[in-house]
Design an enzyme around this catalytic site. Structure first.
Site, PDB file in Angstrom:
ATOM      1  N   ASP A  20      -2.095  -6.359  -0.971  1.00  0.00           N
ATOM      2  CA  ASP A  20      -1.421  -5.031  -0.812  1.00  0.00           C
ATOM      3  C   ASP A  20       0.136  -5.303  -0.941  1.00  0.00           C
ATOM      4  OD1 ASP A  20      -1.463  -2.379  -0.278  1.00  0.00           O
ATOM      5  OD2 ASP A  20      -1.257  -2.779   1.733  1.00  0.00           O
ATOM      6  N   SER A  79       0.480   3.571   0.433  1.00  0.00           N
ATOM      7  CA  SER A  79      -0.999   3.388  -0.208  1.00  0.00           C
ATOM      8  C   SER A  79      -1.868   4.532   0.156  1.00  0.00           C
ATOM      9  CB  SER A  79      -1.533   2.281   0.128  1.00  0.00           C
ATOM     10  OG  SER A  79      -0.787   0.991  -0.195  1.00  0.00           O
ATOM     11  N   GLN A  86      -4.420   0.080  -7.612  1.00  0.00           N
ATOM     12  CA  GLN A  86      -4.106   0.829  -6.512  1.00  0.00           C
ATOM     13  C   GLN A  86      -3.383   1.911  -6.976  1.00  0.00           C
ATOM     14  OE1 GLN A  86      -0.655  -0.088  -3.276  1.00  0.00           O
ATOM     15  NE2 GLN A  86      -2.356  -0.988  -2.366  1.00  0.00           N
TER      16      GLN A  86
END
Length: 292
Positions: free
Chosen positions: A208, A232, A282
């Site tokens: 991430d 996110s 993502q």
């Protein structure tokens, strides 16, 4: 005699050692490092540990898909509720919901598979400068961070469980529009236990980092731009090969699209020996507050 304060890596390992409350109910806490919200990678890692602790040891994770619903509160514990969706002969599936203050903040679905042999192929590792040839923390401070805004300098100077060495820092010190791709070397700042559950969770944690920022390269902006709201929204990951995380990993990322207040990014994680160990995708919120 006073105890030495735990390192950032020790804090990460402690946060991943979540507490079992009931058979499929777990509780996690967040390191108190002054952040206003819980780092998304931490929630992914803790949820993955919760799921894996309900799975037979011979079935490592091979994929996960997650959604971020609300910002996490670092001051409050996070409750992880696991649903045992299916246990098959080769595969097992789990669903996890993370709850804070009575509301769901995150959900994860993950699939686990018994190790088996099969056809082998992978994209080769990109040909890039090696981490030892790139500026380290002190060199970055001297060469690139002098005169940088306080919030950028504090980000790179803060002790973290993952060390990041970008191939280029231009994105952070200029507003020039760049190709929407970046490559960074990453490694843990301390030893990782010989435990495939923790290794997978740490890999999910670091996946991430820097990923969504890649979607801003084409716009000459960065996550440090205080006129942007960046967060996110979802995260997907495929674990191709096991890794003990005992050396640098190359994180190669690109962003093929931004629109509608969202940015989409992809990433590949390689060991230094060239093995592709994971792929990531993502989408995140990218909202320009100056246009609100």
């Amino acid at each position: 005699m006073s105890r030495t304060a735990p390192t950032a890596m020790e804090q990460l390992l402690s946060s991943l050692d979540i507490e079992r409350l009931e058979q499929d109910l777990f509780r996690g806490t967040s390191p108190q490092v002054g952040w206003q919200r819980v780092f998304g990678g931490q929630v992914i890692g803790q949820a993955l540990v919760a799921a894996q602790r309900t799975i037979a040891a011979d079935r490592p994770v091979h994929s996960l898909h997650a959604y971020f619903m609300r910002p996490g509160d670092p001051a409050a514990p996070i409750i992880y509720e696991v649903d045992r969706i299916r246990d098959g002969l080769s595969f097992a599936t789990r669903s996890v919901v993370a709850i804070q203050h009575g509301k769901a903040i995150f959900s994860l679905s993950a699939s686990f598979q018994k190790v088996e042999e099969g056809l082998e192929y992978q994209d080769p590792i990109p040909d890039v400068a090696q981490p030892q040839d790139l500026p380290g923390k002190e060199e970055m401070r001297e060469a690139f961070l002098t005169g940088a805004p306080d919030h950028i300098r504090s980000y790179w100077e803060r002790e973290r469980p993952i060390e990041v060495r970008p191939l280029s820092l231009e994105h952070y010190i200029s507003d020039r529009k760049l190709e929407p791709q970046q490559k960074v070397w990453v490694r843990t700042t301390g030893p990782v236990p010989d435990d495939h559950i923790i290794q997978a969770a740490i890999l999910a944690y670091l996946s991430d980092m820097t990923l969504l920022d890649t979607a801003l390269f084409a716009h000459g902006r960065s996550v440090f731009d205080r006129n942007l709201q960046v967060a996110s929204l979802d995260h997907a990951m495929w674990f191709h090969r096991p890794s003990k995380l005992d050396d640098w990993l190359l994180y190669s990322m690109d962003s093929p699209n931004t629109n509608g207040g969202r940015g989409f990014t992809r990433g590949s994680l390689y060991q230094r020996d060239g093995k592709l160990i994971a792929s990531v995708a993502q989408e995140g919120l990218i909202r320009d507050r100056t246009n609100a």
